[in-house]
Motif scaffolding. Structure first.
Motif, PDB file in Angstrom:
ATOM      1  N   MET A 116       0.826  -1.217   0.000  1.00  0.00           N
ATOM      2  CA  MET A 116       0.000   0.000   0.000  1.00  0.00           C
ATOM      3  C   MET A 116       0.858   1.264   0.000  1.00  0.00           C
ATOM      4  N   VAL A 117       1.814   1.322   0.932  1.00  0.00           N
ATOM      5  CA  VAL A 117       2.656   2.523   1.016  1.00  0.00           C
ATOM      6  C   VAL A 117       3.489   2.651  -0.258  1.00  0.00           C
ATOM      7  N   GLY A 118       4.015   1.524  -0.728  1.00  0.00           N
ATOM      8  CA  GLY A 118       4.817   1.553  -1.947  1.00  0.00           C
ATOM      9  C   GLY A 118       4.011   2.112  -3.118  1.00  0.00           C
ATOM     10  N   THR A 119       2.778   1.630  -3.247  1.00  0.00           N
ATOM     11  CA  THR A 119       1.920   2.093  -4.335  1.00  0.00           C
ATOM     12  C   THR A 119       1.615   3.584  -4.199  1.00  0.00           C
ATOM     13  N   SER A 120       1.320   4.002  -2.978  1.00  0.00           N
ATOM     14  CA  SER A 120       1.048   5.430  -2.747  1.00  0.00           C
ATOM     15  C   SER A 120       2.254   6.272  -3.144  1.00  0.00           C
ATOM     16  N   LEU A 121       3.446   5.756  -2.838  1.00  0.00           N
ATOM     17  CA  LEU A 121       4.667   6.498  -3.176  1.00  0.00           C
ATOM     18  C   LEU A 121       4.834   6.611  -4.694  1.00  0.00           C
ATOM     19  N   VAL A 122       4.617   5.490  -5.373  1.00  0.00           N
ATOM     20  CA  VAL A 122       4.747   5.496  -6.835  1.00  0.00           C
ATOM     21  C   VAL A 122       3.797   6.539  -7.424  1.00  0.00           C
ATOM     22  N   GLY A 132       5.433  14.821 -10.755  1.00  0.00           N
ATOM     23  CA  GLY A 132       6.361  15.104 -11.839  1.00  0.00           C
ATOM     24  C   GLY A 132       7.677  14.359 -11.765  1.00  0.00           C
ATOM     25  N   ARG A 133       7.847  13.505 -10.753  1.00  0.00           N
ATOM     26  CA  ARG A 133       9.128  12.775 -10.614  1.00  0.00           C
ATOM     27  C   ARG A 133       8.959  11.347 -11.105  1.00  0.00           C
ATOM     28  N   ILE A 134       8.775  11.195 -12.386  1.00  0.00           N
ATOM     29  CA  ILE A 134       8.469   9.868 -12.923  1.00  0.00           C
ATOM     30  C   ILE A 134       9.657   8.909 -12.736  1.00  0.00           C
ATOM     31  N   ASN A 135      10.879   9.442 -12.782  1.00  0.00           N
ATOM     32  CA  ASN A 135      12.027   8.547 -12.605  1.00  0.00           C
ATOM     33  C   ASN A 135      12.124   8.015 -11.180  1.00  0.00           C
ATOM     34  N   VAL A 136      11.798   8.862 -10.217  1.00  0.00           N
ATOM     35  CA  VAL A 136      11.791   8.385  -8.834  1.00  0.00           C
ATOM     36  C   VAL A 136      10.670   7.361  -8.658  1.00  0.00           C
ATOM     37  N   ALA A 137       9.517   7.626  -9.294  1.00  0.00           N
ATOM     38  CA  ALA A 137       8.404   6.675  -9.211  1.00  0.00           C
ATOM     39  C   ALA A 137       8.843   5.312  -9.742  1.00  0.00           C
ATOM     40  N   LEU A 138       9.538   5.324 -10.872  1.00  0.00           N
ATOM     41  CA  LEU A 138      10.023   4.071 -11.465  1.00  0.00           C
ATOM     42  C   LEU A 138      10.985   3.362 -10.518  1.00  0.00           C
ATOM     43  N   MET A 139      11.817   4.161  -9.881  1.00  0.00           N
ATOM     44  CA  MET A 139      12.815   3.583  -8.983  1.00  0.00           C
ATOM     45  C   MET A 139      12.147   2.939  -7.773  1.00  0.00           C
ATOM     46  N   TRP A 171       0.911  -1.877 -10.062  1.00  0.00           N
ATOM     47  CA  TRP A 171       1.221  -1.818 -11.498  1.00  0.00           C
ATOM     48  C   TRP A 171       0.382  -0.755 -12.195  1.00  0.00           C
ATOM     49  N   ASN A 172      -0.891  -0.696 -11.818  1.00  0.00           N
ATOM     50  CA  ASN A 172      -1.763   0.305 -12.430  1.00  0.00           C
ATOM     51  C   ASN A 172      -1.273   1.717 -12.151  1.00  0.00           C
ATOM     52  N   ALA A 173      -0.835   1.933 -10.903  1.00  0.00           N
ATOM     53  CA  ALA A 173      -0.346   3.268 -10.542  1.00  0.00           C
ATOM     54  C   ALA A 173       0.866   3.619 -11.401  1.00  0.00           C
ATOM     55  N   MET A 174       1.734   2.618 -11.600  1.00  0.00           N
ATOM     56  CA  MET A 174       2.950   2.846 -12.389  1.00  0.00           C
ATOM     57  C   MET A 174       2.603   3.139 -13.852  1.00  0.00           C
ATOM     58  N   LEU A 175       1.729   2.311 -14.417  1.00  0.00           N
ATOM     59  CA  LEU A 175       1.353   2.505 -15.819  1.00  0.00           C
ATOM     60  C   LEU A 175       0.636   3.844 -15.998  1.00  0.00           C
ATOM     61  N   GLY A 176      -0.212   4.177 -15.046  1.00  0.00           N
ATOM     62  CA  GLY A 176      -0.924   5.453 -15.101  1.00  0.00           C
ATOM     63  C   GLY A 176       0.054   6.624 -15.064  1.00  0.00           C
ATOM     64  N   GLY A 177       1.065   6.481 -14.232  1.00  0.00           N
ATOM     65  CA  GLY A 177       2.095   7.522 -14.137  1.00  0.00           C
ATOM     66  C   GLY A 177       2.830   7.681 -15.458  1.00  0.00           C
ATOM     67  N   LEU A 178       3.202   6.553 -16.060  1.00  0.00           N
ATOM     68  CA  LEU A 178       3.913   6.603 -17.341  1.00  0.00           C
ATOM     69  C   LEU A 178       3.025   7.256 -18.401  1.00  0.00           C
ATOM     70  N   ALA A 179       1.726   6.952 -18.356  1.00  0.00           N
ATOM     71  CA  ALA A 179       0.785   7.543 -19.315  1.00  0.00           C
ATOM     72  C   ALA A 179       0.785   9.059 -19.184  1.00  0.00           C
ATOM     73  N   GLY A 189       3.587  10.706 -20.816  1.00  0.00           N
ATOM     74  CA  GLY A 189       3.760  10.468 -22.239  1.00  0.00           C
ATOM     75  C   GLY A 189       4.778   9.383 -22.552  1.00  0.00           C
ATOM     76  N   MET A 190       5.010   8.482 -21.575  1.00  0.00           N
ATOM     77  CA  MET A 190       6.002   7.424 -21.813  1.00  0.00           C
ATOM     78  C   MET A 190       5.289   6.138 -22.225  1.00  0.00           C
ATOM     79  N   GLY A 191       4.580   6.222 -23.329  1.00  0.00           N
ATOM     80  CA  GLY A 191       3.765   5.109 -23.785  1.00  0.00           C
ATOM     81  C   GLY A 191       4.559   3.855 -24.089  1.00  0.00           C
ATOM     82  N   LYS A 192       5.722   4.047 -24.706  1.00  0.00           N
ATOM     83  CA  LYS A 192       6.503   2.861 -25.085  1.00  0.00           C
ATOM     84  C   LYS A 192       6.968   2.101 -23.851  1.00  0.00           C
ATOM     85  N   VAL A 193       7.405   2.848 -22.830  1.00  0.00           N
ATOM     86  CA  VAL A 193       7.838   2.195 -21.583  1.00  0.00           C
ATOM     87  C   VAL A 193       6.658   1.446 -20.971  1.00  0.00           C
ATOM     88  N   ALA A 194       5.477   2.082 -20.993  1.00  0.00           N
ATOM     89  CA  ALA A 194       4.287   1.442 -20.426  1.00  0.00           C
ATOM     90  C   ALA A 194       4.002   0.123 -21.142  1.00  0.00           C
TER      91      ALA A 194
END
Length: 671
Positions: free
Chosen positions: A327-333, A340-347, A360-368, A371-376
């Motif tokens: 839960m906390v991990g997901t909230s952090l992502v 605006g810190r997508i790289n930290v979110a990825l990390m 995973w949804n939070a991560m994919l949503g963040g990438l969306a 505009g990082m569609g290819k990474v998603a």
DNA sequence: GGCTCCCGTT
């Protein structure tokens, strides 16, 4: 024997230990303990499944208990863990069977009403509470107040509160939450200050309230009071300093920040170095627990200010270690991505030892959003090996494709949703797909898809299509969609404005103006564009043409200066973006054109940018939040500004992030 | 006798 089982099951319930609990269940069946139903044991099992959020398991067990044996407590357990509507059904059954009603059962039913947030149901239950004679039962009344708060009736909640003879700390927190949520954080503070006693929930609500309203400094002050109390004078509590990224000053914290964030990498060891540090971190008056942490982080996500969230992250790592839980991990992502810190979110995401579909949804949503569609798309391939995607996954994925123009990939997912992944297609998926097709200009395909939809399209679906009609100048289709939209949502101004802008663009100024006059006569006003920026822990809001800021003169001087510099670097105002009210015709005269330009120059995001440029050290990044979509002219201006001022400018608009650096934008002009 | 109110990940 049954007693031992019961005691073990209760421990499993407390720890949400699903596997051991299930094993106990199996052992109870095998040993024959359940064949002659001992009520204690069945109820303990029910409670275990309820606590582990497995209502279907609880339900199955409940169904096995003979009707004559089902008592109030069994019902209560089920009411507590079920979907609110089912809870009400069980409550009615319980009443029909004339089972005795106690305070606990009422509290659980009220909880269901709260979750439904239905402002007819809550007053009815309140009447019930009076009728059943629970007017002196504080916990029940807390439940009533919570119900009122959740459906926005704070006045009612306050009235109930006045009637409680001895309000508990929970009574106070319920009122506090209502006031913060519906009457604002300042009124909330008055309640908070009056509280005779405070628990961690009260602190959380207040901190969340401050974060959510942009009062970062106040949030930090409260975090300090919460964790270190009045003795915090002597301790090196983290001080707030936006410009240097040193959110956590002092001997404990600098160490963490240096390792954690300066080089964007995680140290491998636990960061508490000595006993003193441990005492400082863990010896606080209130430790932040995972609920508190998630709660504050979600407020940070909404506010877009990363500083409080980053502090919470450091705190959690020091207190718990690297594995903060799903839960906390997901909230952090989510928090890092939305700030605006997508790289930290990825990390953070990559370092999570356990991840569920939500993570995973939070991560994919963040990438969306970034505009990082290819990474998603790449990450989704890994996702399916780890967890089962759900409806939300595909919304995130399709929106990622949409923000990156990946049409074929999008179609592929869209077709696979039901037949490959077994997820039911929902209207949101259609909305994403229509949006994707619309953005790339495949309007015929988008329209065909809308026609084929088994569910009637909603205003989100049609809104995307209308937006594309504007972008691609498809006036006739736009008019057609507009007629449907007006029927669906007559109060929505955006569509009217969009169509009127379209008329203006196509040279039909008379039609544009008559549409706007209709809007004006009906009293429908445009949602004003608003941009915010954090400077030194304080949120500053600007609307177009804003002159309310105390440093307005300086801001406008900076604006003039900036426009000059931008022009020298090749900027020309894009007057297509701005259509004036009144009888203006483009070819009329220079005067009108200048007026249009002036309106463009004072768009809220440009004002926020100028304020940011003049009040932060040169070279530091700027983050601006806009409530609507960024306009083309501002987008162009930001690109050039990022180059001439040597600044990274991040703009979070209603749909996504734009990161401007050295004259170009992360969206590659596709948004 | 157990079941219990407030903050709760996309």
């Amino acid at each position: 024997m049954a007693r031992i089982f019961r005691s073990l099951l209760r421990r499993c319930a407390r720890a949400s230990a699903v596997r051991p609990g299930e094993q106990l269940h199996a052992a109870a069946v095998v040993s024959g303990l359940l064949s002659n139903p001992s009520h204690f044991l069945l109820n303990a099992l029910l409670h275990f499944y309820a606590s582990c959020s497995l209502p279907s398991h609880a339900r199955k067990l409940f169904d096995k208990i003979p009707h004559s044996h089902k008592d109030s407590v069994d019902y209560t357990t089920l009411i507590r863990c079920s979907h609110p509507l089912d809870s009400l059904r069980y409550f009615l059954q319980m009443r029909q069977r004339a089972l005795p009603l106690d305070g606990v059962a009422l509290i659980c039913v009220l909880g269901a009403c709260s979750r439904l947030g239905d402002n007819n149901l809550v007053p009815q239950m309140h009447v019930g509470v009076v009728k059943f004679g629970f007017l002196r039962h504080t916990k029940v009344l807390n439940g009533v107040m919570d119900g009122y708060v959740k459906c926005g009736l704070v006045g009612e909640a306050r009235r109930v509160f006045e009637e409680i003879e001895e309000p508990s700390v929970v009574s106070w927190t319920v009122v506090l939450e209502g006031v913060v949520k519906w009457e604002g954080v300042e009124s909330g503070r008055a309640v908070f200050d009056k509280m005779p006693e405070r628990n961690e929930v009260a602190w959380t609500i207040m901190i969340k309230g401050y974060v959510g309203s942009g009062f970062t400094k106040e949030a930090f002050l409260l975090l300090k009071d919460m964790t270190f109390g009045n003795q915090s004078q002597g301790t090196n509590f983290p001080q707030y300093n936006e410009s240097k990224f040193e959110i956590l000053k002092g001997e404990v914290s600098t160490f963490v920040v240096q390792q954690c964030f300066k080089h964007d990498c995680f140290p491998r060891k636990i960061l508490v170095r000595n006993q003193k540090e441990k005492e400082m971190v863990l010896g606080c008056r209130f430790g932040l627990n995972w609920v508190t942490i998630c709660s504050i982080l979600s407020a940070c996500s909404q506010s877009g200010d990363v500083s409080v969230g980053r502090w919470i992250h450091c705190y959690a790592v020091k207190a718990v270690g690297w594995d903060l839980g799903v839960m906390v991990g997901t909230s952090l992502v989510d928090m890092y991505a939305r700030c605006g810190r997508i790289n930290v979110a990825l990390m953070v995401f990559r370092h999570m030892p356990r991840r569920n579909t939500v993570s995973w949804n939070a991560m994919l949503g963040g990438l969306a959003m970034h505009g990082m569609g290819k990474v998603a798309v790449e990450m989704f391939a890994c996702m399916v090996d780890e967890v089962k995607p759900d409806a939300m996954t595909f919304m995130a994925l399709l929106s990622a494709c949409s923000h990156s123009g990946l049409v074929e990939q999008g179609w592929q997912y869209f077709h696979d949703i039901e037949c490959v992944y077994g997820v039911t297609l929902e209207i949101e998926h259609y909305a994403c797909m229509v949006d994707l097709l619309s953005r790339v200009g495949c309007l015929e395909e988008a329209e065909a898809l809308v026609k084929k939809m088994p569910i009637p399209p909603n205003e989100i679906v049609l809104g995307s299509l209308l937006g594309a009609c504007y972008t691609y100048g498809k006036l006739r289709l736009g008019e057609k969609i507009m007629r449907d939209l007006v029927l669906m949502d007559p109060q929505n101004t955006e569509y009217h404005i969009l169509l009127s802008n379209m008329y203006a663009l196509c040279g039909k100024a008379d039609k544009a103006n008559s549409l706007r006059k209709i809007l004006k006569n009906r009293g429908i006003k445009k949602v004003p564009g608003m941009s915010s920026i954090y400077v030194d822990g304080q949120l500053y809001r600007f609307i177009a043409g804003d002159k309310s800021h105390p440093r307005t003169t300086d801001i406008y001087r900076k604006l003039d200066d900036m426009i000059c510099k931008l022009r020298l670097a090749g900027y020309a105002p894009n007057t297509n973006c701005q259509v004036l009210f009144g009888g203006f015709n483009k070819d009329d005269c220079m005067e009108a054109l200048e007026e249009v330009e002036q309106v463009l120059f004072t768009h809220s995001e440009k004002l926020a940018l100028c304020f940011g440029l003049m009040s932060t050290p040169s070279g530091s990044p700027l983050c601006i939040f806009k409530n609507l979509r960024i306009c083309q002219d501002c987008h162009y201006a930001m690109k050039i500004a990022s180059d001439i001022y040597k600044r990274e400018i991040v703009v979070r608009d209603r749909y996504r992030f734009h990161s401007f650096k050295q004259g170009s934008c992360s969206c590659s002009d596709f948004w």
